[in-house]
Design an enzyme around this catalytic site. Structure first.
Site, PDB file in Angstrom:
ATOM      1  N   GLY A 131       6.272   2.077 -10.470  1.00  0.00           N
ATOM      2  CA  GLY A 131       6.923   1.918  -9.158  1.00  0.00           C
ATOM      3  C   GLY A 131       8.390   2.273  -9.305  1.00  0.00           C
ATOM      4  O   GLY A 131       9.063   1.782 -10.209  1.00  0.00           O
ATOM      5  N   TYR A 132       8.872   3.152  -8.435  1.00  0.00           N
ATOM      6  CA  TYR A 132      10.271   3.600  -8.580  1.00  0.00           C
ATOM      7  C   TYR A 132      10.994   3.453  -7.245  1.00  0.00           C
ATOM      8  O   TYR A 132      11.685   4.343  -6.786  1.00  0.00           O
ATOM      9  CB  TYR A 132      10.309   5.038  -9.114  1.00  0.00           C
ATOM     10  N   GLY A 133      10.830   2.278  -6.637  1.00  0.00           N
ATOM     11  CA  GLY A 133      11.607   1.932  -5.454  1.00  0.00           C
ATOM     12  C   GLY A 133      12.841   1.161  -5.891  1.00  0.00           C
ATOM     13  O   GLY A 133      13.317   1.324  -7.023  1.00  0.00           O
ATOM     14  N   ASN A 134      13.352   0.319  -5.020  1.00  0.00           N
ATOM     15  CA  ASN A 134      14.583  -0.424  -5.330  1.00  0.00           C
ATOM     16  C   ASN A 134      14.475  -1.162  -6.661  1.00  0.00           C
ATOM     17  O   ASN A 134      15.335  -1.023  -7.540  1.00  0.00           O
ATOM     18  CB  ASN A 134      14.896  -1.395  -4.177  1.00  0.00           C
ATOM     19  N   ALA A 135      13.411  -1.947  -6.840  1.00  0.00           N
ATOM     20  CA  ALA A 135      13.302  -2.783  -8.040  1.00  0.00           C
ATOM     21  C   ALA A 135      13.116  -1.927  -9.292  1.00  0.00           C
ATOM     22  O   ALA A 135      13.795  -2.138 -10.308  1.00  0.00           O
ATOM     23  CB  ALA A 135      12.152  -3.766  -7.878  1.00  0.00           C
ATOM     24  N   GLY A 136      12.213  -0.959  -9.242  1.00  0.00           N
ATOM     25  CA  GLY A 136      11.924  -0.143 -10.416  1.00  0.00           C
ATOM     26  C   GLY A 136      13.116   0.687 -10.866  1.00  0.00           C
ATOM     27  O   GLY A 136      13.421   0.776 -12.061  1.00  0.00           O
ATOM     28  N   LYS A 159       7.199 -14.082   5.648  1.00  0.00           N
ATOM     29  CA  LYS A 159       7.103 -12.637   5.394  1.00  0.00           C
ATOM     30  C   LYS A 159       6.742 -11.922   6.681  1.00  0.00           C
ATOM     31  O   LYS A 159       6.121 -12.515   7.573  1.00  0.00           O
ATOM     32  CB  LYS A 159       5.997 -12.360   4.361  1.00  0.00           C
TER      33      LYS A 159
HETATM   34  N1  GLU Z   1      11.455  -9.045  -0.255  1.00  0.00           N
HETATM   35  C1  GLU Z   1      12.080  -9.699  -1.362  1.00  0.00           C
HETATM   36  C2  GLU Z   1      11.084 -10.604  -2.082  1.00  0.00           C
HETATM   37  O1  GLU Z   1       9.895 -10.393  -2.042  1.00  0.00           O
HETATM   38  C3  GLU Z   1      13.357 -10.408  -0.959  1.00  0.00           C
HETATM   39  C4  GLU Z   1      13.194 -11.473   0.071  1.00  0.00           C
HETATM   40  C5  GLU Z   1      14.517 -11.986   0.618  1.00  0.00           C
HETATM   41  O2  GLU Z   1      15.569 -11.590   0.151  1.00  0.00           O
HETATM   42  O3  GLU Z   1      14.437 -12.803   1.539  1.00  0.00           O
HETATM   43  O4  GLU Z   1      11.473 -11.504  -2.762  1.00  0.00           O
END
Ligand code: GLU
Length: 416
Positions: A217-222, A105
């Site tokens: 949360g209303y970003g990409n995932a939300g 990360k």
């Molecule tokens: N950031 C995303 C996660 O937490 C995707 C990570 C990725 O695609 O490498 O899973």
């Protein structure tokens, strides 16, 4: 355990799994720490001509099962311990869906909302100049995470290729589709969670058609959970929120209108026809499905007993503390744990890398069918493991994932 330090939480979760798996003391100690970390400063010239220096990190937690993999967060509250925890969770995430990658990360302490587009580009390219020799398609492959986008991935890929002097799109995933991204990567995180929700509802005998959902949360995932929850499962989302607050309408919140409102006003709050609520109130709504899709430590010992949802699908990383896990389990709330529930993103990132190395691109339905197969298999492996040990799904997921990583570490002969 009541600590809110994400890395201490991640270590505590591992400790529980290590005891059940009877890991040797050496193996346990090795899996409790990241293998490598890079700390660096990124000078960026601001639009007014002055320079600001940003602090960045890249942590490679474990690469026994393949190159480290995981996103980069741009967030004002970023800390090295948050990045360490997220890199550990990535290690368990790639393992639980059984893709040949490790966990890593990255993070930069910054507030992207205060940066112009030019400043953001210079920061992104500066980040890549610092990590270019530390990462690579066969070493460590970044991707988007909180407040980083496909455009940022494109700048970073371009900077990397410029440094290396050749075409190397597999160094980073989550790229825009016209620049070697994969079809289906955009909504993959939410789509994976929707597939898990479908499987959970089948097991629990819950009919999701017309059932209610709340999304924190209303970003990409939300945002995509809102859309796909409706389109795939027939869910009626009654509450959504972002960092400024939330809105609730028992008759449902229309996805297209909410997205437009968020894009026009910068927040979901004051959405016409809905009532403003706090993020805390959203979590405690009487809904069938709750998707925590924002940040860590949202469901804690303080509010876990008030969660009324039947299914909690953790789209965020680390939204629930260990103390809360025990309360939710005792209360019969079915939690789909983060590193299983949100693994769709990294799974399609892996597909993106495969396509980059083949230089041959799959149609959308192929990506989605492969994602469904991976998520469904992982979901049931975790469910069975939790049942077998009469424990909650998070520990079930740890047992599946840690065992695979420990086996790879032992087979390499690093630690027995
Ligand atoms: N950031 C995303 C996660 O937490 C995707 C990570 C990725 O695609 O490498 O899973």
């Amino acid at each position: 355990m009541s600590s809110l330090n994400p890395f201490e939480i991640a270590q505590h979760q591992l400790d529980e799994a290590a005891a059940i798996l009877k890991l040797s003391p050496g193996m346990h100690a090795f899996l409790r720490q990241p293998m490598r970390e890079l700390h660096f400063s990124i000078p960026v010239q601001m639009d007014d001509g002055s320079y600001k220096v940003f602090q960045g990190f890249r942590v490679q937690y474990n690469d026994a099962r393949g190159p480290a993999k995981g996103g980069i967060r741009f967030h004002p509250d970023e800390t090295i311990d948050t990045v360490r925890a997220l890199s550990a969770w990535m290690t368990w995430k790639t393992s639980v869906v059984d893709i040949p990658l490790g966990g890593g990360k990255g993070g930069v302490i910054c507030d992207p909302k205060m940066l112009s587009e030019g400043e953001l580009e210079r920061l992104s390219r500066g980040f890549m100049r610092r990590v270019a020799h530390f990462i690579g398609e066969d070493k460590d492959v970044p991707a988007p995470d909180v407040y980083t986008t496909p455009q940022i991935m494109a700048w970073m890929m371009d900077e990397y290729e410029t440094i290396k002097g050749r075409h190397l799109p597999g160094v980073i995933t989550g790229k825009p589709v016209p620049l070697f991204g994969s079809l289906g990567r955009g909504d993959a995180t939410a789509r994976g969670a929707i597939y898990c929700t479908r499987e959970a509802a089948k097991l629990l005998g819950i009919d999701l058609k017309g059932a209610t959902a709340a999304i924190q949360g209303y970003g990409n995932a939300g945002q995509y959970a809102h859309q796909l929850g409706r389109d795939i499962l027939g869910l009626k989302t009654v509450a959504i929120s972002d960092s400024k607050g939330g809105v609730y309408n028992p008759d449902g919140i229309e996805y297209e209108k909410a997205l437009l409102w968020k894009n026009q006003t910068g927040s979901v709050i004051n959405f016409p026809g809905a009532q403003n609520i706090t993020n805390g109130e959203l979590l405690e709504l009487d809904v069938t499905v709750l998707y925590p899709s924002a940040l860590e430590n949202q469901i804690t010992g303080d509010n876990a007993a008030k969660i009324k949802a039947k299914i909690v699908g953790e789209l965020a990383n680390g939204p629930t503390t260990p103390e809360a896990d025990l309360i939710l389990f005792k209360n019969g709330v079915y939690v789909i744990p983060d590193f299983l529930c949100n693994a769709g993103g990294v799974t399609v990132s892996y597909f993106e890398q495969v396509q980059n190395s083949y230089n041959f691109y799959w149609p959308l339905d192929e990506v989605q069918a492969r994602l469904d197969a991976k998520m469904t298999k992982a979901f049931h492996a975790v469910h069975e493991m939790a049942l077998a040990h009469k424990t909650h799904n998070r520990l079930g997921a740890y047992l599946v994932a840690v065992k695979r990583v420990a086996d790879a570490v032992a087979t390499r002969g690093w630690v027995k």
